[in-house]
Design a protein around this motif. Structure first.
Motif, PDB file in Angstrom:
ATOM      1  N   LYS A 190       0.743  -1.342   0.082  1.00 41.97           N
ATOM      2  CA  LYS A 190       0.079  -0.072  -0.047  1.00 41.97           C
ATOM      3  C   LYS A 190       0.975   1.330   0.191  1.00 41.97           C
ATOM      4  O   LYS A 190       1.768   1.241   0.737  1.00 41.97           O
ATOM      5  N   LEU A 191       0.580   2.304  -0.926  1.00 41.96           N
ATOM      6  CA  LEU A 191       1.355   3.267  -1.119  1.00 41.96           C
ATOM      7  C   LEU A 191       0.575   4.549  -0.832  1.00 41.96           C
ATOM      8  O   LEU A 191      -0.518   4.736  -1.277  1.00 41.96           O
ATOM      9  N   ASN A 192       0.947   5.486   0.072  1.00 44.67           N
ATOM     10  CA  ASN A 192       0.275   7.010  -0.172  1.00 44.67           C
ATOM     11  C   ASN A 192       1.359   8.066  -0.066  1.00 44.67           C
ATOM     12  O   ASN A 192       2.341   7.471   0.074  1.00 44.67           O
ATOM     13  N   ASN A 193       0.937   9.121   0.394  1.00 44.92           N
ATOM     14  CA  ASN A 193       1.886  10.447   0.448  1.00 44.92           C
ATOM     15  C   ASN A 193       1.425  11.265   1.575  1.00 44.92           C
ATOM     16  O   ASN A 193       0.168  11.681   1.211  1.00 44.92           O
ATOM     17  N   ARG A 194       2.266  11.637   2.362  1.00 47.94           N
ATOM     18  CA  ARG A 194       1.528  12.635   3.113  1.00 47.94           C
ATOM     19  C   ARG A 194       1.180  14.016   2.556  1.00 47.94           C
ATOM     20  O   ARG A 194       0.245  14.580   3.248  1.00 47.94           O
ATOM     21  N   LYS A 195       1.674  14.353   1.517  1.00 48.86           N
ATOM     22  CA  LYS A 195       1.383  15.553   0.830  1.00 48.86           C
ATOM     23  C   LYS A 195       0.225  15.429   0.132  1.00 48.86           C
ATOM     24  O   LYS A 195      -0.637  16.510   0.459  1.00 48.86           O
ATOM     25  N   ILE A 196      -0.377  14.404  -0.099  1.00 50.66           N
ATOM     26  CA  ILE A 196      -1.795  14.223  -0.657  1.00 50.66           C
ATOM     27  C   ILE A 196      -2.771  14.508   0.470  1.00 50.66           C
ATOM     28  O   ILE A 196      -3.520  15.340   0.191  1.00 50.66           O
ATOM     29  N   LEU A 197      -2.730  13.691   1.787  1.00 51.51           N
ATOM     30  CA  LEU A 197      -3.457  13.949   2.623  1.00 51.51           C
ATOM     31  C   LEU A 197      -3.384  15.373   3.153  1.00 51.51           C
ATOM     32  O   LEU A 197      -4.620  16.069   3.412  1.00 51.51           O
ATOM     33  N   ALA A 198      -2.062  15.946   3.088  1.00 58.32           N
ATOM     34  CA  ALA A 198      -2.341  17.445   3.479  1.00 58.32           C
ATOM     35  C   ALA A 198      -3.001  18.054   2.449  1.00 58.32           C
ATOM     36  O   ALA A 198      -3.570  19.171   2.910  1.00 58.32           O
ATOM     37  N   GLY A 199      -3.014  17.880   1.158  1.00 57.80           N
ATOM     38  CA  GLY A 199      -3.428  18.767   0.025  1.00 57.80           C
ATOM     39  C   GLY A 199      -5.110  18.592   0.251  1.00 57.80           C
ATOM     40  O   GLY A 199      -5.871  19.513   0.002  1.00 57.80           O
ATOM     41  N   ILE A 200      -5.749  17.340   0.656  1.00 58.02           N
ATOM     42  CA  ILE A 200      -7.046  17.082   0.685  1.00 58.02           C
ATOM     43  C   ILE A 200      -7.480  17.910   1.891  1.00 58.02           C
ATOM     44  O   ILE A 200      -8.512  18.735   1.777  1.00 58.02           O
ATOM     45  N   ALA A 201      -6.865  17.911   3.028  1.00 57.92           N
ATOM     46  CA  ALA A 201      -7.185  18.764   4.177  1.00 57.92           C
ATOM     47  C   ALA A 201      -7.349  20.510   3.785  1.00 57.92           C
ATOM     48  O   ALA A 201      -8.177  20.990   4.166  1.00 57.92           O
ATOM     49  N   GLU A 202      -6.437  20.630   3.050  1.00 57.10           N
ATOM     50  CA  GLU A 202      -6.070  22.109   2.654  1.00 57.10           C
ATOM     51  C   GLU A 202      -7.129  22.406   1.678  1.00 57.10           C
ATOM     52  O   GLU A 202      -8.053  23.534   2.035  1.00 57.10           O
ATOM     53  N   THR A 203      -7.490  21.508   0.720  1.00 54.11           N
ATOM     54  CA  THR A 203      -8.567  21.814  -0.369  1.00 54.11           C
ATOM     55  C   THR A 203     -10.190  22.027   0.483  1.00 54.11           C
ATOM     56  O   THR A 203     -10.525  22.593  -0.046  1.00 54.11           O
ATOM     57  N   ILE A 204     -10.406  21.147   1.580  1.00 56.99           N
ATOM     58  CA  ILE A 204     -11.702  21.200   2.023  1.00 56.99           C
ATOM     59  C   ILE A 204     -11.579  22.429   2.907  1.00 56.99           C
ATOM     60  O   ILE A 204     -12.415  22.521   3.837  1.00 56.99           O
ATOM     61  N   GLY A 205     -10.175  23.221   3.183  1.00 53.04           N
ATOM     62  CA  GLY A 205     -10.381  24.166   4.298  1.00 53.04           C
ATOM     63  C   GLY A 205     -10.256  23.599   5.636  1.00 53.04           C
ATOM     64  O   GLY A 205     -10.641  24.367   6.657  1.00 53.04           O
ATOM     65  N   GLN A 206      -9.403  22.440   5.887  1.00 58.64           N
ATOM     66  CA  GLN A 206      -9.414  21.959   7.194  1.00 58.64           C
ATOM     67  C   GLN A 206      -8.088  21.495   7.332  1.00 58.64           C
ATOM     68  O   GLN A 206      -7.646  20.248   7.740  1.00 58.64           O
ATOM     69  N   ALA A 207      -6.995  22.370   7.014  1.00 60.42           N
ATOM     70  CA  ALA A 207      -5.670  21.828   7.306  1.00 60.42           C
ATOM     71  C   ALA A 207      -5.216  21.308   8.396  1.00 60.42           C
ATOM     72  O   ALA A 207      -4.359  20.370   8.373  1.00 60.42           O
ATOM     73  N   ASP A 208      -5.800  21.490   9.552  1.00 59.97           N
ATOM     74  CA  ASP A 208      -5.354  20.974  10.888  1.00 59.97           C
ATOM     75  C   ASP A 208      -6.310  19.903  11.258  1.00 59.97           C
ATOM     76  O   ASP A 208      -5.740  19.316  12.319  1.00 59.97           O
ATOM     77  N   LYS A 209      -6.923  19.402  10.389  1.00 54.22           N
ATOM     78  CA  LYS A 209      -7.799  18.056  10.736  1.00 54.22           C
ATOM     79  C   LYS A 209      -7.171  17.109   9.744  1.00 54.22           C
ATOM     80  O   LYS A 209      -8.055  16.001   9.700  1.00 54.22           O
ATOM     81  N   ILE A 210      -5.986  16.986   9.337  1.00 59.10           N
ATOM     82  CA  ILE A 210      -5.530  15.990   8.468  1.00 59.10           C
ATOM     83  C   ILE A 210      -5.757  14.595   9.002  1.00 59.10           C
ATOM     84  O   ILE A 210      -5.961  13.738   8.465  1.00 59.10           O
ATOM     85  N   ILE A 211      -5.553  14.582  10.477  1.00 58.60           N
ATOM     86  CA  ILE A 211      -5.616  13.218  10.962  1.00 58.60           C
ATOM     87  C   ILE A 211      -7.083  12.702  11.411  1.00 58.60           C
ATOM     88  O   ILE A 211      -7.444  11.528  10.928  1.00 58.60           O
ATOM     89  N   ASP A 212      -7.998  13.658  11.539  1.00 55.37           N
ATOM     90  CA  ASP A 212      -9.368  13.199  11.733  1.00 55.37           C
ATOM     91  C   ASP A 212      -9.812  12.718  10.329  1.00 55.37           C
ATOM     92  O   ASP A 212     -10.653  11.579  10.281  1.00 55.37           O
ATOM     93  N   ILE A 213      -9.494  13.411   9.550  1.00 56.13           N
ATOM     94  CA  ILE A 213      -9.849  13.182   7.986  1.00 56.13           C
ATOM     95  C   ILE A 213      -9.691  11.650   7.804  1.00 56.13           C
ATOM     96  O   ILE A 213     -10.186  10.920   7.351  1.00 56.13           O
ATOM     97  N   THR A 214      -8.123  11.379   7.808  1.00 54.85           N
ATOM     98  CA  THR A 214      -7.756  10.202   7.555  1.00 54.85           C
ATOM     99  C   THR A 214      -8.182   9.106   8.307  1.00 54.85           C
ATOM    100  O   THR A 214      -8.387   8.013   8.030  1.00 54.85           O
ATOM    101  N   VAL A 215      -8.435   9.350   9.627  1.00 48.95           N
ATOM    102  CA  VAL A 215      -8.986   8.061  10.377  1.00 48.95           C
ATOM    103  C   VAL A 215     -10.418   7.994   9.772  1.00 48.95           C
ATOM    104  O   VAL A 215     -10.570   6.545   9.966  1.00 48.95           O
TER     105      VAL A 215
END
Lengths: 466, 466
Positions: A190-215
């Motif tokens: 399985k491959l992921n990239n932390r920058k993508i997760l950060a990008g998702i959080a940023e795009t939906i306006g929730q940069a500080d919620k990266i871990i909540d979103i991923t969980v």
């Protein structure tokens, strides 16, 4: 009265068969590491407390085994006195001031990564970068022991430090493939990239919620879309952010098609697009190397979000339900804490204990008999065995592992020893055999036996054991 | 502020070259052990405090590294609070009562012998006797660190347990010979027997003075006969006992002649005569195996008098002045303390650190280059290196350890990387080479280079590297 012997909970003894099997795993991993030019290092079991504390979060600090400075103060005051010092009723308590600052300044290593970072900084002038190192050593954690979780266990790490090239990620994927192929475990990476997760959080306006979103995303398969959305709201995401996240929860198709859809969603996030570009590069090289079928883009993969900055890697076995059997990622500033900033690295760690459990459940270890003693000389008494000793030596010189039963015990007992230890050939050299110059060789597996002239025994065993 | 990294005093990091050299020693020893049918086991780094305490004398107890029960109590009260508990000014001191009995119940192993005894008793029902085990693991001692003495060091032990046969002693002597022959160290094996020492003490009427007598005899070479006799008197031996000892201080000739003289002196001591008979049996088998020139009877050898009951063995290097590089002996009751009496064993332990120092001072390690990466692909850029990846993979499949330089750095830097890591072959695959289908292979040792068709590169490297 005799003590009833035991070992600390969460630790293990490894008997001969277990150790051979463990070494099979370690040697398989090591041989792939070396074939890719990784160099071994070893660090001490003990590190200074300051090296370790604060590197694994508050929980981690508590799980570090601390060592009493026994060499320094216990030598002076003794363990019993030391313990009594802790009792407030004890009048000798005033001695404590002298030792207070020195009660513990060392601890057992908790992983191999922090000691490696410490090693790099301490030895940077004698190290050639990029440095490809492997390290296979035990670590200790004061975790509550349970099935599959031990207080002493081995980690098998490979890291490249001092290079930002994504070819390193590709090489680690090659290594994963070669290791699991060589020990016959089917797997998916399985491959992921932390920058993508950060990008998702940023795009939906929730940069500080990266871990909540991923969980929450991680639970999609288990609990379904509706409940995931509910959980996101429970975790404090506004409804419009949850709406914006929907396309990501609906990604379909193969890796490249998912990346295309993601590119569309994350087009305004520089970080997110950088993450996508990184994964594209890695996947493209994987495709050149026929590795692409082994790699699966997985946005729910969120291990090590506290330190990984780029690739996140995890390997799962296909035939056995088990947690990850290998994991890793890229970290951009491992050595900063020890005074050497801006050194990027990427690494993976194999979980030897889980790999062991999988091979055991699949009954896939190589034949133990191959690894044990090949020949046993039965001991008929002092005179006969004296004649056998030089013959045994000549077998060993030919690389045939050979034992001479040390006592002239009953033949039955000696044969049973050969059976219990899976020794395939037993040589019977009684007075008659020795004077005739031909010894009886019993094939324990076939149950057959043959008389072989002494000069031809080495040749005979070599032929028979092929 | 960044920490200046360091490791606890008396411990060591092992870099790639040191580790390869150390592994050369461990593998050489292990391979001889296995060739004689010894089976590997491993025990945990931590043993319970009760397993270890009281087994190494009062001094030993102080040198055992004790581990704080961090998983149990530090989790509850935290390290800072714990330390503050030791300060009598601190009002929270009353908490201490709760933790007093539990401050430390584990410790790092001090040697491999006591854990082995514990292992045997704990696993006696699944163990086949006689049990020939080897164990190569680190041990920890809170000794004052000094040159050649470390707080973490490896022991390499082989023991046979559950057999009183002297053939085991003979096999250990064979093993010593094969190990030191395989790593090219010239040596002498000193042999003694505790029963002879006891017989001497008994014969001169000083059975309780066995250690005093041996210590004094040990100084014969250094301080001469007169001063030895003076020391014996200073140590409380009556003058008539010292007189009776004189024939033993005057032993001359080879092993057998010394034994003849001893037999004469000890003829009234049953124990002494048994010791002589044991050594005669061992030497006789050594003679059958052409080992007799390596073994020297040495009555001054007195290691382990607290536990050895028969043979005492010590090995010294001939070309370097250094303490013993291997030692051992027979113990009649190793496991009694753990509730299993009357189990006899005999074992030896190799000192890997001293062996390392000897090989280093003799410059006798095998060529490091043989063990490193064989081929480096220079990275000319993303396009070129993409074409190189499958070629590198095919080299690795042929067992040729191969690296691809991860970054398209300056050629000079990449060549310098190859030099620093002693990589013998560098492949230059620029755009022209790749389109022509022939790559340039540079032989770094010879300084020559050749153009080789891609399909023939594996064959070329295999031939050149022989």
């Amino acid at each position: 009265m005799a003590q009833k012997p035991s070992i600390p909970k969460g630790t293990r003894d490894f008997g001969p068969v277990q150790l051979m099997r463990r070494n099979f795993i370690f040697e398989s991993i090591k041989s792939v590491f070396k074939n890719h030019g990784y160099q071994g290092i070893e660090t001490p079991a003990m590190e200074t407390l300051t090296t370790l504390m604060g590197k694994y979060g508050e929980e981690g600090d508590k799980l570090i085994f601390k060592i009493l400075n026994s060499g320094d103060f216990a030598a002076k005051i003794g363990m019993d006195d030391f313990v009594s010092l802790l009792d407030k009723e004890n009048p000798t308590l005033r001695v404590s001031k002298k030792m207070t600052p020195q009660i513990s300044e060392k601890a057992l290593r908790y992983d191999l990564t922090v000691p490696f970072a410490r090693y790099i900084v301490q030895h940077r002038h004698e190290t050639v970068f990029p440095f490809k190192r492997y390290q296979i050593q035990p670590v200790w954690r004061a975790d509550r022991p349970q099935k599959g979780r031990y207080r002493e266990f081995y980690q098998c790490d490979a890291d490249v430090i001092g290079s930002t090239s994504l070819l390193n990620e590709v090489e680690l994927i090659q290594i994963i493939k070669e290791v699991f192929n060589s020990i016959n475990i089917r797997f998916v990476i399985k491959l992921n990239n932390r920058k993508i997760l950060a990008g998702i959080a940023e795009t939906i306006g929730q940069a500080d919620k990266i871990i909540d979103i991923t969980v929450a995303i991680d639970k999609l398969d288990k609990i379904g879309l509706e409940k995931v959305n509910q959980e996101l709201i429970n975790r404090g995401l506004p409804t419009d952010a949850v709406s914006k996240l929907q396309p990501i929860l609906h990604l379909t198709g193969d890796n490249l098609s998912k990346l295309d859809q993601l590119s569309d969603v994350l087009k305004d996030s520089v970080t997110g697009m950088k993450g996508i570009a990184e994964i594209r590069t890695v996947l493209s090289h994987c495709s050149d190397l026929d590795l692409e079928d082994l790699v699966e883009l997985d946005l729910t993969l969120a291990r090590g979000l506290n330190y990984y900055t780029g690739a996140i890697i995890e390997v799962k076995a296909l035939d056995v339900a088990m947690g990850s059997i290998c994991g890793g990622g890229r970290y951009d500033d491992l050595t900063g804490i020890f005074g050497l900033p801006d050194v990027s690295g990427v690494g993976i760690s194999f979980g030897a204990d889980r790999i062991y459990d999988i091979l055991e459940s699949l009954d896939a270890f190589p034949d133990d008999a191959l690894l044990s003693t090949m020949v046993l000389f039965v001991n008929f008494g002092d005179k006969e065995i004296t004649s056998c000793l030089p013959i045994a030596s000549s077998l060993r010189r030919a690389g045939i592992s050979t034992e001479v039963y040390p006592d002239s015990a009953k033949i039955k007992k000696q044969m049973s020893y050969a059976n219990s230890n899976s020794i395939p050939f037993v040589i019977l050299a009684g007075e008659n055999e020795l004077s005739a110059g031909s010894l009886t060789i019993k094939n324990m597996k076939e149950g057959t036996q043959e008389s072989v002239p002494i000069q031809q025994i080495t040749k005979y065993i070599l032929e028979q054991s092929q």
